[in-house]
Design an enzyme around this catalytic site. Structure first.
Site, short mmCIF file in Angstrom:
data_model
loop_
_atom_site.label_atom_id
_atom_site.label_comp_id
_atom_site.label_asym_id
_atom_site.label_seq_id
_atom_site.Cartn_x
_atom_site.Cartn_y
_atom_site.Cartn_z
N ASP A 170 39.60 34.37 -116.42
CA ASP A 170 39.80 34.07 -117.84
C ASP A 170 41.04 34.71 -118.44
OD1 ASP A 170 38.88 36.64 -117.60
OD2 ASP A 170 37.47 36.54 -119.27
N GLU A 171 41.97 35.20 -117.60
CA GLU A 171 43.12 35.93 -118.13
C GLU A 171 44.32 35.75 -117.22
OE1 GLU A 171 44.25 40.60 -119.20
OE2 GLU A 171 42.30 40.07 -118.35
N ASP B 118 44.20 34.76 -122.85
CA ASP B 118 42.91 35.41 -122.59
C ASP B 118 41.80 34.60 -123.27
OD1 ASP B 118 40.92 37.12 -121.90
OD2 ASP B 118 41.71 38.86 -122.96
#
Length: 413
Positions: free
Chosen positions: A99-100, A11
């Site tokens: 983003d994860e 993350d």
């Protein structure tokens, strides 16, 4: 279920804000927020003052008087999304957002080393190649890996040993679990549950006060780290969306804002009907020359409220227009909400996890807005869609009546 810790959850930390600080060194170490009317992302310096994504800009400024707002460089967000680097280590990658992501590294230890070594290598590459901080959790299950990455923040690594995973898990606050927002956290606190360990030891009859039998069973299982879900490397994001062709009209707020509220009204109602709020909001703007631009943002928690969705979409469209100042005419607008949560109850409307958030369900304003949404839904179910509506949708709509409206049921824009 795996018996070794081979699941990674990576993350990027405060991604949008971290990118802005990377692009402009003058912003480093300062409290910043991406957005305007609604905070799309906040730096850790801003979070220290209580600023969170989804928060109204005015409230953010009250909490942090020295807060700097930036419009956002969405093209750079796409370019710097580090999740694609993980696929250099394993093909079993489940992307959650820009983003994860989750990854299973069980089959690549002979190439890159133990899972902890792979996680360290991923963090090193992201830091050296992109200049961004990233937190990684390593555990036996997806649920525990995600919790581990939260514990690792900011810019850290936590590896959970399977032999001591329950000892690690049970000491943590219950709000770190999936599905525990402010409302459910308050409900658990009312029966004396503040940690995951206390939840694990709570008898089933005590949990009956919480809404949703399926959600209760899910929480009870996760409290003991019973999570059989596998990595879905080819999973397509499910979403609900709508678009409207508006002819050729000026790229001005009095045009796009009523149309976006109209679209948000339709989408949010469908999400509430299915009890499936979503975390990622995307907009698409098509100009008169038929060129289209899509921008998205992933919030800290899923939403299904009409006004919040409309405000977030307005900020995204405003960012698109700022990036294309030469485009003077819009022909189509679209909104999509993806990464839908199936286990959230309707009673958990707007579980943003914000301190003193006016729109949070636990506050008077938040409860009133949630009640208003539900009341509107009930009236429409009985008397039809046109029986009632939001003033923010109706006001100004005569000047920007959609020429065409099409719903995109659970598919991408």
């Amino acid at each position: 279920m795996a018996t070794t810790a081979t699941i990674l959850h990576a993350d990027l930390d405060a991604f949008y804000a971290s990118v802005e600080q990377l692009l402009d060194p003058a912003l480093r170490g300062k409290p910043i927020a991406v957005g305007g009317g609604v905070v799309l992302a906040a730096s850790y310096e801003a979070k220290a003052f209580g600023v969170r994504s989804g928060m109204p800009g005015r409230q953010a400024r009250e909490l942090c008087p020295h807060l700097t707002f930036v419009d956002g460089h969405f093209k750079d967000y796409q370019r710097l999304g580090a999740i694609k680097l993980i696929s250099d280590f394993t093909p079993l990658v489940e992307r959650i957002s820009i983003d994860e992501a989750f990854a299973d590294v069980a089959g690549c230890a002979h190439l890159f080393g133990m899972p902890a070594e792979i996680a360290t290598a991923i963090r090193w590459r992201v830091r050296t190649e992109l200049g961004l901080p990233i937190s990684v959790g390593v555990a036996r299950t997806k649920h525990l890996a995600k919790i581990a990455s939260q514990v690792a923040k900011p810019d850290g690594l936590v590896v959970v040993d399977p032999d001591t995973e329950l000892e690690f898990l049970h000491q943590l606050p219950v709000e770190l679990m999936w599905g525990v927002g402010p409302v459910r956290k308050a409900g658990l606190a009312a029966i004396g549950v503040q940690t995951i360990g206390q939840l694990a030891k709570t008898p089933g009859w005590s949990l009956e006060r919480l809404p949703g039998p399926a959600a209760r069973e899910k929480l009870a299982a996760l409290a003991w780290n019973r999570d059989p879900r596998q990595i879905k490397s080819h999973q397509r994001a499910r979403s609900a969306g709508a678009q409207s062709a508006i002819g050729k009209k000026p790229a001005e707020e009095w045009v796009y804002r009523p149309t976006l509220f109209h679209l948000a009204d339709r989408i949010a109602a469908r999400l509430r009907a299915k009890s499936r709020p979503g975390r990622t909001v995307a907009v698409r703007v098509r100009f008169a020359n038929l060129n289209s631009v899509t921008r998205s943002v992933t919030l800290d928690a899923p939403i299904s409220a009409t006004l919040i969705l409309a405000e977030v979409a307005s900020d995204l469209v405003r960012a698109v227009l700022a990036e294309h100042p030469d485009e003077k005419t819009i022909s189509l607008l679209a909104i999509s909400v993806s990464h839908l949560e199936e286990h959230w109850d309707l009673a958990l409307e707007l579980p943003l996890g914000l301190q003193d958030e006016p729109r949070r369900p636990g506050t008077k304003i938040g409860m009133a807005r949630s009640a208003a949404d539900r009341a509107v839904d009930k009236i429409r179910d009985r008397f039809g869609w046109d029986a009632i509506g939001y003033g923010s949708v109706a006001l100004g709509i005569s000047r920007s009546v959609p020429d065409d409206f099409r719903e995109l049921a659970e598919k991408d824009l």
